[in-house]
Enzyme design. Structure first.
Site, PDB file in Angstrom:
ATOM      1  N   ARG A  48      21.100 -12.074  -9.989  1.00 56.43           N
ATOM      2  CA  ARG A  48      21.222 -13.584 -10.350  1.00 56.43           C
ATOM      3  C   ARG A  48      21.344 -13.405  -8.418  1.00 56.43           C
ATOM      4  NH1 ARG A  48      23.089 -18.619 -10.414  1.00 56.43           N
ATOM      5  NH2 ARG A  48      21.379 -20.438 -10.774  1.00 56.43           N
ATOM      6  N   LYS A  77      29.371 -16.576  -2.828  1.00 58.85           N
ATOM      7  CA  LYS A  77      29.817 -17.485  -4.194  1.00 58.85           C
ATOM      8  C   LYS A  77      31.466 -17.097  -3.537  1.00 58.85           C
ATOM      9  CE  LYS A  77      28.178 -17.309  -8.653  1.00 58.85           C
ATOM     10  NZ  LYS A  77      28.856 -17.417  -9.924  1.00 58.85           N
TER      11      LYS A  77
END
Length: 286
Positions: free
Chosen positions: A264, A230
């Site tokens: 995840r 991210k």
């Protein structure tokens, strides 16, 4: 930084399975049936490539697969009909090929409902249940849901988010969404919480939420961590999106010690190794 220990046993309902996640984290492999994912290697729109990736993730040890057809950030419009076409048939095929719980990454109740009918057992909703039919649909299907914090809504840029106390604000939001799920008929074993790193947060705010994962885990529900590759990791270490593997694995390791019980990720193999090594190092019984 102390290792988080739940006050009581923690279980997760995954279809016909009841999984103990008190001390063991599950690794969720990301399956993006998209053309424009922020992390290009996981954007497997082509069907052959999609199922090759599924084979690889399952071989690498994925405990769950999360299938999405629309990226979270701004981009080309994907209609409801297109999203249904992207995800429902492949979820049905994955259910036939693999004995692995399946999650659908969507904020549309119609897409979640159709996915439950072909084999999904989790609705992963980054909108915070903005669709009023989302929770009744999950309850009817006996599916679990992910309650995710977002400040605005999916696909809308939020470049300058402000919070007086980001962890407090996120926790209050998630408690509210969890109660909505309970009111709709879901049990405590069917609600997963996600702080929503990068969703309406600056890199500094996402980093704070990662470091304070134990505060959110202490709310008493299974906590999902979605930190893989991210933006906040890129900003922290000045890394291009293709160079964030090691940072992602370290974020997963920190998350596990601070109570995250679903990871995840794009790199299932590496994350499984980190998870299993921590299990041994912390001397936690499986």
């Amino acid at each position: 930084m102390p290792v988080f220990r739940p006050e009581r046993p923690l279980f997760l309902s995954l279809g016909e399975r009841r999984v103990d996640v008190t001390t063991r984290a599950l690794v969720m492999g990301i399956m993006n049936r998209t053309k424009d994912s922020f992390y290009e290697p996981a954007a497997t729109y082509d069907l052959d490539e999609f199922f090759r990736r599924a084979d690889q993730l399952v071989s690498d040890g994925a405990d769950l697969l999360d299938v999405g057809g629309v990226k979270a950030g701004p981009g080309e419009e994907v209609t409801e009909a297109e999203e249904l076409d992207r995800v429902v048939p492949v979820i049905g095929e994955l259910a036939k090929r693999f004995d692995v719980p399946l999650s659908v990454d969507t904020w549309r109740a119609s897409v979640a409902t159709a996915s439950y009918e072909v084999g999904a057992c989790i609705g992963n909703d980054i909108s915070g249940f903005a669709d009023e039919e989302y929770l009744p649909s999950a309850a009817k299907a006996k599916a679990s849901v992910v309650a995710t914090h977002i400040r605005l809504r999916p696909r809308v840029a939020d470049p300058n988010p402000h919070y007086d106390d980001v962890t407090k604000s996120v926790s209050e939001f998630l408690l509210d969404r969890r109660q909505r799920a309970y009111d709709a008929g879901l049990s405590h074993e069917q609600v997963i919480l996600d702080a929503g790193l990068d969703l309406g947060k600056t890199p500094a705010q996402s980093l704070e939420l990662l470091r304070r994962s134990a505060d959110i885990a202490a709310l008493g529900s299974p906590l999902l961590l979605s930190a893989s590759n991210k933006t906040f990791l890129g900003a922290l270490f000045e890394l291009d999106v293709r160079d964030r593997r090691e940072a992602s694995l370290n974020a997963a390791a920190l998350g596990i010690t601070q109570g995250c019980r679903i990871l995840r990720v794009h790199d299932v193999e590496g994350t499984v190794r980190v998870r299993d090594a921590l299990q041994r190092l912390l001397d936690v019984d499986e």
